[in-house]
Design a protein around this motif. Structure first.
Motif, PDB file in Angstrom:
ATOM      1  N   ARG A  49      -7.061   4.293  -3.558  1.00 33.46           N
ATOM      2  CA  ARG A  49      -6.677   5.586  -2.980  1.00 33.46           C
ATOM      3  C   ARG A  49      -7.858   6.420  -2.503  1.00 33.46           C
ATOM      4  N   TYR A  95       1.946  -1.330  -1.481  1.00 33.35           N
ATOM      5  CA  TYR A  95       1.544   0.044  -1.248  1.00 33.35           C
ATOM      6  C   TYR A  95       2.753   0.947  -1.193  1.00 33.35           C
ATOM      7  N   ARG A 120      -1.824   3.896  -1.397  1.00 38.17           N
ATOM      8  CA  ARG A 120      -1.660   4.016  -2.847  1.00 38.17           C
ATOM      9  C   ARG A 120      -1.113   2.700  -3.403  1.00 38.17           C
TER      10      ARG A 120
END
Length: 185
Positions: A49, A95, A120
């Motif tokens: 991230r 993700y 993320r």
């Protein structure tokens, strides 16, 4: 507003003592080994991230930690993943936030979480209880500098052996992982 120290504690996981001072690899599949693997997933999540000025530095940024984890796990490091019996589970990353399909430069092999910028990373909750349906034939990466095996890579290959199964993919809502349903015949 949370303090910087509290935010750092939330994002960067506490490392087990064995990772900080490994004298030998821990026994594969032991509770300690599984705990180290879970901690690595948190490290990968934290680094995935990050918005780095130079995206190519993603693997460089976590190289020192990767080297310590490699000693504790006794596993070969391949672009953010571990080339051992759990590699198949490591490949289950996804993700949470959609990522652009146009990548400007090569960051890592497509099967590595390090191959995508600004997203993320997540691993399925059932990571350690899942059933294996494939086998790794071989997995290797080519590092940019042989003297820096935990740093950036210029290429990689992964070959799996598996049976083909008919499946359906349920499209995910934003913020959720897609479901894959294997159809039995």
């Amino acid at each position: 507003k949370p303090s910087v120290r509290r935010e750092a504690r939330r994002i960067v996981p506490r490392l087990p003592d064995i990772v900080l001072n490994p004298d030998r690899p821990v026994e594969c599949y032991s509770d300690e080994w599984v705990d180290i693997r879970r901690r690595w997933y948190k490290v990968a999540w934290a680094y995935s991230r990050r918005k780095l000025s130079y995206p190519l530095d993603k693997l460089v940024a976590c190289a020192g930690l990767a080297e310590m984890f490699a000693t504790a796990l006794g596993s070969a490091y391949v672009a953010g993943l571990w080339n051992d019996d759990y590699l198949l589970r490591d490949l289950l990353w996804y993700y949470l936030v959609p990522v652009p399909s146009h990548q400007k430069e090569y960051l890592a092999p497509s099967w590595s979480w390090a191959s995508v910028e600004h997203a993320r990373l997540r691993y399925p909750y059932a990571l350690f209880e899942s059933r294996t349906v494939a086998a790794v034939v071989d997995c290797a990466t080519t590092t940019q500098n042989d003297a820096f095996p935990f740093g950036p890579v210029t290429g990689g290959q992964l070959r799996l052996r598996a049976r083909l199964h008919l499946c359906r993919v349920k499209v995910a809502r934003e913020g959720q992982a897609p479901d894959m349903l294997v159809v039995t015949v």
